[in-house]
Write a protein that holds these residues in place. Sequence first.
Motif, PDB file in Angstrom:
ATOM      1  N   GLN A   1       0.820  -1.218   0.000  1.00  0.00           N
ATOM      2  CA  GLN A   1       0.000   0.000   0.000  1.00  0.00           C
ATOM      3  C   GLN A   1       0.852   1.266   0.000  1.00  0.00           C
ATOM      4  O   GLN A   1       0.312   2.370  -0.077  1.00  0.00           O
ATOM      5  CB  GLN A   1      -0.925   0.029   1.233  1.00  0.00           C
ATOM      6  N   CYS A   2       2.161   1.120   0.110  1.00  0.00           N
ATOM      7  CA  CYS A   2       3.070   2.273   0.185  1.00  0.00           C
ATOM      8  C   CYS A   2       2.989   3.072  -1.115  1.00  0.00           C
ATOM      9  O   CYS A   2       3.075   2.490  -2.200  1.00  0.00           O
ATOM     10  CB  CYS A   2       4.496   1.782   0.416  1.00  0.00           C
ATOM     11  N   VAL A   3       2.848   4.389  -1.022  1.00  0.00           N
ATOM     12  CA  VAL A   3       2.728   5.203  -2.237  1.00  0.00           C
ATOM     13  C   VAL A   3       4.034   5.195  -3.041  1.00  0.00           C
ATOM     14  O   VAL A   3       4.028   5.446  -4.240  1.00  0.00           O
ATOM     15  CB  VAL A   3       2.296   6.659  -1.950  1.00  0.00           C
ATOM     16  N   HIS A   4       5.143   4.872  -2.378  1.00  0.00           N
ATOM     17  CA  HIS A   4       6.415   4.772  -3.098  1.00  0.00           C
ATOM     18  C   HIS A   4       6.694   3.336  -3.535  1.00  0.00           C
ATOM     19  O   HIS A   4       7.693   3.079  -4.199  1.00  0.00           O
ATOM     20  CB  HIS A   4       7.571   5.260  -2.221  1.00  0.00           C
ATOM     21  N   GLY A   5       5.870   2.394  -3.080  1.00  0.00           N
ATOM     22  CA  GLY A   5       6.047   0.993  -3.447  1.00  0.00           C
ATOM     23  C   GLY A   5       7.207   0.309  -2.766  1.00  0.00           C
ATOM     24  O   GLY A   5       7.610  -0.783  -3.161  1.00  0.00           O
ATOM     25  N   THR A   6       7.756   0.930  -1.717  1.00  0.00           N
ATOM     26  CA  THR A   6       8.932   0.358  -1.066  1.00  0.00           C
ATOM     27  C   THR A   6       8.678  -0.064   0.374  1.00  0.00           C
ATOM     28  O   THR A   6       9.425  -0.860   0.937  1.00  0.00           O
ATOM     29  CB  THR A   6      10.082   1.385  -1.028  1.00  0.00           C
ATOM     30  N   GLY A   7       7.621   0.490   0.988  1.00  0.00           N
ATOM     31  CA  GLY A   7       7.444   0.266   2.418  1.00  0.00           C
ATOM     32  C   GLY A   7       8.290   1.244   3.204  1.00  0.00           C
ATOM     33  O   GLY A   7       9.029   0.870   4.109  1.00  0.00           O
ATOM     34  N   CYS A   8       8.162   2.544   2.843  1.00  0.00           N
ATOM     35  CA  CYS A   8       9.018   3.583   3.429  1.00  0.00           C
ATOM     36  C   CYS A   8       8.754   3.780   4.925  1.00  0.00           C
ATOM     37  O   CYS A   8       9.631   4.208   5.662  1.00  0.00           O
ATOM     38  CB  CYS A   8       8.811   4.906   2.697  1.00  0.00           C
ATOM     39  N   GLY A   9       7.544   3.465   5.355  1.00  0.00           N
ATOM     40  CA  GLY A   9       7.213   3.652   6.771  1.00  0.00           C
ATOM     41  C   GLY A   9       6.730   5.055   7.096  1.00  0.00           C
ATOM     42  O   GLY A   9       6.286   5.316   8.210  1.00  0.00           O
ATOM     43  N   GLU A  10       6.813   5.976   6.117  1.00  0.00           N
ATOM     44  CA  GLU A  10       6.481   7.377   6.383  1.00  0.00           C
ATOM     45  C   GLU A  10       5.178   7.815   5.725  1.00  0.00           C
ATOM     46  O   GLU A  10       4.468   8.671   6.241  1.00  0.00           O
ATOM     47  CB  GLU A  10       7.608   8.296   5.857  1.00  0.00           C
ATOM     48  N   CYS A  11       4.858   7.240   4.562  1.00  0.00           N
ATOM     49  CA  CYS A  11       3.709   7.744   3.777  1.00  0.00           C
ATOM     50  C   CYS A  11       2.386   7.289   4.410  1.00  0.00           C
ATOM     51  O   CYS A  11       2.375   6.398   5.251  1.00  0.00           O
ATOM     52  CB  CYS A  11       3.822   7.244   2.344  1.00  0.00           C
ATOM     53  N   PRO A  12       1.267   7.902   3.994  1.00  0.00           N
ATOM     54  CA  PRO A  12      -0.029   7.513   4.564  1.00  0.00           C
ATOM     55  C   PRO A  12      -0.340   6.025   4.366  1.00  0.00           C
ATOM     56  O   PRO A  12      -0.900   5.397   5.265  1.00  0.00           O
ATOM     57  CB  PRO A  12      -1.034   8.379   3.797  1.00  0.00           C
ATOM     58  N   GLY A  13       0.030   5.460   3.212  1.00  0.00           N
ATOM     59  CA  GLY A  13      -0.245   4.039   2.962  1.00  0.00           C
ATOM     60  C   GLY A  13       0.426   3.145   3.995  1.00  0.00           C
ATOM     61  O   GLY A  13      -0.196   2.244   4.571  1.00  0.00           O
ATOM     62  N   CYS A  14       1.711   3.400   4.230  1.00  0.00           N
ATOM     63  CA  CYS A  14       2.456   2.616   5.232  1.00  0.00           C
ATOM     64  C   CYS A  14       1.883   2.823   6.629  1.00  0.00           C
ATOM     65  O   CYS A  14       1.622   1.870   7.363  1.00  0.00           O
ATOM     66  CB  CYS A  14       3.926   3.035   5.253  1.00  0.00           C
ATOM     67  N   ARG A  15       1.674   4.106   6.989  1.00  0.00           N
ATOM     68  CA  ARG A  15       1.255   4.414   8.347  1.00  0.00           C
ATOM     69  C   ARG A  15      -0.109   3.824   8.678  1.00  0.00           C
ATOM     70  O   ARG A  15      -0.297   3.233   9.735  1.00  0.00           O
ATOM     71  CB  ARG A  15       1.202   5.935   8.555  1.00  0.00           C
TER      72      ARG A  15
END
Length: 421
Positions: A90-104
């Motif tokens: 669901q990460c908007v960057h597709g990486t699992g950044c942990g910061e974006c709304p998708g990850c959070r």
Amino acid sequence: MPEVFADLVGQDEAVAELRRAAAAATAVLRAGAADRAPALIAAGPASDAGSALTAGGVDPSAGMTHAWIFTGPPGSGRSVAARAFAAALQCVHGTGCGECPGCRTTLGGTHADVRLVVPEGLSIGVGEMRALVLRAASTPSGGRWQVVVISDADRLTEAAGNALLKAIEEPPPRTVFLLCAPSTHPDDISVTIRSRCRVVPLRQPPAAAVAEVLVRRDGIAPDVAQWAAAAAQGHVGRARRLARDPEARKRREAVLAVPRRLTGVGAAFDAASALIEAAEAEAEASVTEADTAERTALETALGAGGTGRGAAGAIRGAAGQLKELEKRQKSRATRAQRDALDRALVDLAGFYRDALTMALRAPVAPVHTDTAALAGAGAQKWDAEGSLRRLESVLACRAAIEANVKPRIAVEAMMLALWKG
Ligand SMILES: [Zn+2]
């Protein structure tokens, strides 16, 4: 917040595979957005890869599939891995950044397209599974994936498993199922479901890796972290609880006092009662708060104390709903008791394992450093053979309870075996 895979302790290979799959999943979404329909390779039951979603040019083995099983011993982080992977999808960057709304929102449990199934009773029923499968077939509102995480897939009833199998056999194009189970043994996961999934095996993380994460993430002092990581035998959640919760430490000490209390038949039965009652008390403490909150919420929703026309009918309906809630809560309490008892048995098994390794003079660190002297005395008295027999009787008790033998009967038999040796 660090990136989503940071808490997966000592699982480098699994993390690398999940990162590749998340990148492939993003490539599929991009190809779809560019109006090049992503290819859907439906693999047969014999294939290990499940049905692979691949964007043009991406290696299918590194690609994305619709169904995954995370396996590993308790505490290895099966559900942590599944949730982290869900966040990466669901990460908007597709990486699992942990910061974006998708990850959070995924990690926080509030993402609209991620459903977490945590069975509260002993099994996941067919009704719950059908409703879940139906909702998972809808178009993802966030434009990425519909993800369903089933945290104890080994607790599916047969009918629920069949409902899930149908969804996995013909998955909607944007739906991903993430199952967690102790192993891919047919007792845990049906052969047909397993054949449609890609398996991600997790290891029991080494104590040093567990200690490191307790220090880094939870700010626990290094010496406490090392002790807790060893005592928890690779179980990350248990290590954190031991490091932080004095009650959990007290319960563990009581369990580890069992071997020296076994001085006769009467003492063996007393020790059995004490172990069962401690598990009941621990379980009750863990569910009471949730029970009360649920009951209050349901009564409020039903308009408790309402009068006037229609109130009598409403009360009749309400009685049914309250009864249903009580049934669910009872089932959850049973499950919590079994889990608490199992934790105690794992601690006890660790003690006899220490005695065994000392009797064999094996060059390994003890599980319980604080009872190492006691285990050493046991090793001298019982020798390797007697230590092994005792360890086996603890493991047999766990297996019996797992096979639905009444816990009190199984624990009494174990205590007698530990006393007799
Ligand atoms: Zn992100």
